[in-house]
Scaffold this motif. Structure first.
Motif, PDB file in Angstrom:
ATOM      1  N   LYS A  97       0.247  15.158   0.940  1.00 12.30           N
ATOM      2  CA  LYS A  97      -0.792  14.330   1.550  1.00 12.30           C
ATOM      3  C   LYS A  97      -1.641  15.158   2.515  1.00 12.30           C
ATOM      4  CE  LYS A  97       1.222   9.702   1.381  1.00 12.30           C
ATOM      5  NZ  LYS A  97       1.547   8.502   2.142  1.00 12.30           N
ATOM      6  N   GLN A 112       0.838  -1.207   0.000  1.00  9.21           N
ATOM      7  CA  GLN A 112       0.000   0.000   0.000  1.00  9.21           C
ATOM      8  C   GLN A 112       0.865   1.245   0.000  1.00  9.21           C
ATOM      9  OE1 GLN A 112      -2.742   0.095   3.267  1.00  9.21           O
ATOM     10  NE2 GLN A 112      -4.041  -1.524   2.423  1.00  9.21           N
ATOM     11  N   ASP A 113       0.227   2.368  -0.345  1.00  7.36           N
ATOM     12  CA  ASP A 113       0.862   3.662  -0.304  1.00  7.36           C
ATOM     13  C   ASP A 113       1.367   3.941   1.114  1.00  7.36           C
ATOM     14  OD1 ASP A 113       1.549   6.037  -1.463  1.00  7.36           O
ATOM     15  OD2 ASP A 113      -0.310   7.024  -0.850  1.00  7.36           O
TER      16      ASP A 113
END
Ligand code: NAD
Length: 295
Positions: free
Chosen positions: A289, A133-134
């Motif tokens: 983010k 996953q990221d």
């Protein structure tokens, strides 16, 4: 003889791109902020923290340095991290390791918000990395991946052999090199101190990544002709002729191995510079983010 896989060249390209991204963020009114915490006066830690501060300033990231005495308590350090976790001006938090022995290092790593964990050491980020996953990737393994990518070195279907199984280098690079991604997608073997006859494995390596922390762990007799050799080691060797009194060498016997390999990373000027660049990369990523910016 081997082509030089230059951390200097590749890290400069990465830093130039990051500088543009930071300028773009600043136009939007966002100044990336990186908090760097150092506890005590370990000379290597002082050098690393200064380097990180300089890198940040060079590309426009604001760095916030917190220097604490070696006697700092666990509680006090936790309180500082809590403050930084909730500070909107801080996008990345880095605690320089190792910490003094009275401080429980793993608890400190876990205190940092996973969203600001630009070192990629928090178990949440480690776990996400493992399942593909990221996540924030730890800077040294991430730097190695970027080096392979920039140099266009094919890893798919190749045999990657790693020497070392630390949490910051060996384990994560093993994981990244086997992920179904490029670079990656290789067959991975990990050697460590309980591996008998390490050369049985290294001789099969198309890509050999050495992170043992000892000079000359790998010599030419242990390397397959044409292998890609990534030397992560940074060892201080006493050298009275050098102004500092020491010089830096890797874990690989560069002179002999460079005659046999197809690519080799120098020390200094190799993986170390990539590690520094990827910390900046992760800090910019943390800003994006936090602000839901995609590109
Ligand atoms: P570490 O001491 O935590 O781990 C070394 C690993 O190598 C251990 O898992 C051990 O099992 C293995 N090992 C040691 N000697 C061996 C041998 N003779 N044969 C087989 N396995 C052996 O070290 P680390 O934190 O992973 O760092 C490794 C080296 O990389 C150090 O020199 C360190 O300074 C350097 N380093 C460089 C960077 C960078 O940016 N270039 C970043 C982190 C670490």
């Amino acid at each position: 003889s081997a082509a030089i896989l230059s951390g200097k060249e590749i890290s400069q390209k990465i830093l130039e791109e990051l500088k543009k991204e930071v300028a773009f963020l600043k136009e939007k009114g966002i100044t990336p902020g990186l908090a760097v915490i150092r506890v005590g006066d370990d000379p290597a830690s002082i050098a690393y923290v200064n380097g990180k501060k300089k890198d940040a300033e060079k590309i426009g990231i604001k760095s916030y340095e917190h220097i604490l005495p070696a006697s700092t308590s666990q509680d006090k350090l936790c309180a500082l991290i809590d403050n930084l976790n909730s500070d909107v001006n801080i996008h990345g938090i880095l605690v320089q390791l190792p910490l003094p022995s009275h401080i429980e290092e793993q608890a400190i790593i876990e205190r940092i918000s996973p969203d600001k964990d630009v070192d990629g050491f928090h178990p949440i980020n480690v776990g996400k990395m493992v399942i593909g996953q990221d996540a924030f990737l730890p800077c040294t393994p991430f730097g190695i991946i970027k080096m392979l990518e920039y140099a266009g070195i094919e890893s798919k279907g190749k045999h990657t052999v790693i020497i070392g199984r630390s949490n910051i280098v060996g384990k994560p690079i093993a994981n990244l090199m086997m992920q179904k991604r490029n670079p990656g997608n290789s067959t991975v073997t990990v050697c460590h101190t309980a591996t008998p006859n390490v050369s049985d494995y290294t001789l099969q390596a198309d890509i050999l990544i050495v992170a043992a922390g000892r000079p000359c762990v790998v010599n030419a007799d242990m390397v397959k002709p044409g292998a890609v050799v990534i030397d992560v080691g940074i060892n201080r060797i006493e050298d009275k002729e050098h102004p500092r009194g020491y010089r830096l060498v890797g874990d690989v016997d560069y002179d002999s191995v460079s005659k046999k390999a197809s690519w080799i990373t120098p020390v200094p000027g190799g993986v170390g510079l990539m590690t520094r660049a990827m910390l900046m990369y992760n800090t910019v990523l943390a800003v994006k983010k936090a602000n839901s910016i995609k590109e």
